[in-house]
Design an enzyme around this catalytic site. Structure first.
Site, PDB file in Angstrom:
ATOM      1  N   SER A 103      11.037   1.439   2.088  1.00  0.00           N
ATOM      2  CA  SER A 103      11.004   0.138   2.779  1.00  0.00           C
ATOM      3  C   SER A 103       9.257   0.292   3.349  1.00  0.00           C
ATOM      4  O   SER A 103       8.366  -0.766   3.494  1.00  0.00           O
ATOM      5  CB  SER A 103      11.462   1.238   4.398  1.00  0.00           C
ATOM      6  N   ILE A 183       5.246  14.550 -10.304  1.00  0.00           N
ATOM      7  CA  ILE A 183       3.871  13.332 -11.616  1.00  0.00           C
ATOM      8  C   ILE A 183       4.122  13.873 -12.345  1.00  0.00           C
ATOM      9  O   ILE A 183       3.281  15.319 -12.137  1.00  0.00           O
ATOM     10  CB  ILE A 183       2.842  12.668  -9.973  1.00  0.00           C
ATOM     11  N   HIS A 199       3.415  11.516   3.157  1.00  0.00           N
ATOM     12  CA  HIS A 199       5.116  12.965   3.192  1.00  0.00           C
ATOM     13  C   HIS A 199       5.422  11.955   5.171  1.00  0.00           C
ATOM     14  O   HIS A 199       3.962  12.211   6.283  1.00  0.00           O
ATOM     15  CB  HIS A 199       4.083  13.768   2.610  1.00  0.00           C
TER      16      HIS A 199
HETATM   17  C1  GRF Z   1       9.257   8.622   3.617  1.00  0.00           C
HETATM   18  O1  GRF Z   1       9.544   8.957   4.748  1.00  0.00           O
HETATM   19  C2  GRF Z   1       7.814   8.928   2.803  1.00  0.00           C
HETATM   20  O2  GRF Z   1       7.232   9.226   3.922  1.00  0.00           O
HETATM   21  C3  GRF Z   1       9.385   9.483   2.267  1.00  0.00           C
HETATM   22  O3  GRF Z   1      10.052   9.498   1.111  1.00  0.00           O
HETATM   23  C4  GRF Z   1      10.660   8.530   2.441  1.00  0.00           C
HETATM   24  C5  GRF Z   1      11.222   7.092   1.933  1.00  0.00           C
HETATM   25  O4  GRF Z   1      11.329   6.241   2.494  1.00  0.00           O
HETATM   26  N1  GRF Z   1       7.732  10.111   0.640  1.00  0.00           N
HETATM   27  P1  GRF Z   1      11.306   4.883   1.834  1.00  0.00           P
HETATM   28  O5  GRF Z   1      11.758   4.360   0.800  1.00  0.00           O
HETATM   29  O6  GRF Z   1       9.997   3.864   1.873  1.00  0.00           O
HETATM   30  O7  GRF Z   1      12.257   3.448   3.088  1.00  0.00           O
END
Ligand code: GRF
Length: 306
Positions: A103, A183, A199
């Site tokens: 997302s 990574i 994060h």
């Molecule tokens: C998010 O909460 C981000 O902070 C973490 O992983 C999640 C990814 O969500 N690193 P999406 O796949 O972008 O919906």
């Protein structure tokens, strides 16, 4: 140089998708730019923008051609780089790493489409070829690379081949958006100060190995010590969640919050913040303070930093 990697995209490489042998030879027409290692200077300066002026001026009509060849066929695609200068700033090439729904990736992509981010996603890297983010990429003509190679994903690349594959896309920045694998250090060395991660907590709290997904929000709620949470965008170094912090947003933690409710509240801010940060890096508004802290120059008021 021959780099071995697999690339899948509906619009660009669809006829390759069902091939058992996905050995491709990617190459670009000769380009006058410096190599990526020459461009990524580690030097830090006081209130000075990234050294993108190292790039030779962009020729308005330059056309980049990407050719991919498998054993029995040759495909060609290209994208026109004309009009890619905005206020004298070159449009940036972005790679995104995703393991799930993506997302955040979609939010930044939408901001690109609406003209708010002067960049373009040129490739998506995933450890799950059928995750929502990868599907969205294919639907939007963005090539997909699988990394790393595992039993489940045997066609994934090795670390060195990943670096080689990305170099063909002339990547300026890499955005990690819910990518759950480590990574590789080869990649971090190849793109110093150019890889960002998002994060879902206010780092340095609730970060590090094991803090991902709902676990982060459960830990925030269980601590009782926090009345606020919120996302952090930071540069990526070789450890989990320890790179320099670039941006944060505060989100309230409500007394009866479940982890899911808090996650949803934080995620809404993530989408906005990642699009804003992507706009800043693409417009070369990230400045490195003398003490090594990256700050963002406001677009509306160039005298203001956050
Ligand atoms: C998010 O909460 C981000 O902070 C973490 O992983 C999640 C990814 O969500 N690193 P999406 O796949 O972008 O919906």
């Amino acid at each position: 140089m021959e780099a071995l990697f697999s690339v899948c995209s509906n619009s660009l490489f669809s006829s390759l998708q069902n091939h058992k042998n996905k050995t491709l030879l990617p190459f670009l027409t000769s380009d006058s730019r410096l190599s990526s290692s020459q461009l990524k200077s580690q030097s830090r300066v006081s209130l000075k923008s990234h050294d993108f002026h190292d790039f030779p001026p962009l020729v308005a009509s330059r056309r980049r051609v990407l050719k991919c060849r498998s054993s029995n066929e040759q495909l060609e695609t290209s994208f026109d780089e004309s009009e890619s200068l905005k206020n004298g700033v070159r449009r940036k090439n972005l790679a995104v790493f995703v393991s799930g729904g993506g997302s955040n990736f979609r939010a930044v992509h939408q901001a690109i489409l609406s003209g708010d981010v002067h960049g373009r996603f040129v490739v998506l890297v995933t450890n799950k070829h059928d995750c929502g983010g990868a599907q969205y990429a294919r639907e939007n003509g963005i090539p997909v690379i699988i990394y790393p190679s595992t039993k489940k994903e045997p066609e994934g690349l090795s670390s060195n081949d990943l670096v080689a594959a990305l170099s063909t896309y002339k990547i300026d920045f890499i955005l990690l958006a819910g990518y759950l694998k480590l990574i590789p250090s080869e990649l971090i060395r190849a793109y110093p100060n150019s890889i960002l991660n998002i994060h879902p907590s206010l780092l340095p709290a609730f970060g590090g190995k094991g803090y991902y997904g709902t676990k982060v929000h459960k830990a925030v709620i269980a601590s009782g010590a926090r009345r606020y949470s919120g996302p952090t965008i930071h540069f990526v170094d070789e450890n989990y969640d320890t790179g320099r912090i670039l941006a944060q947003r505060i989100v309230p933690v409500v007394v009866n919050d479940t982890a899911e409710e808090l996650a949803a509240r934080v995620l809404r801010q993530e989408h906005k913040m990642y699009a804003e940060v992507a706009a800043a890096i693409c417009e070369e508004r990230v400045i490195w303070r003398e003490d090594g802290v990256p700050i963002i120059r406001s677009k509306a008021d160039p005298e203001h930093y956050s």
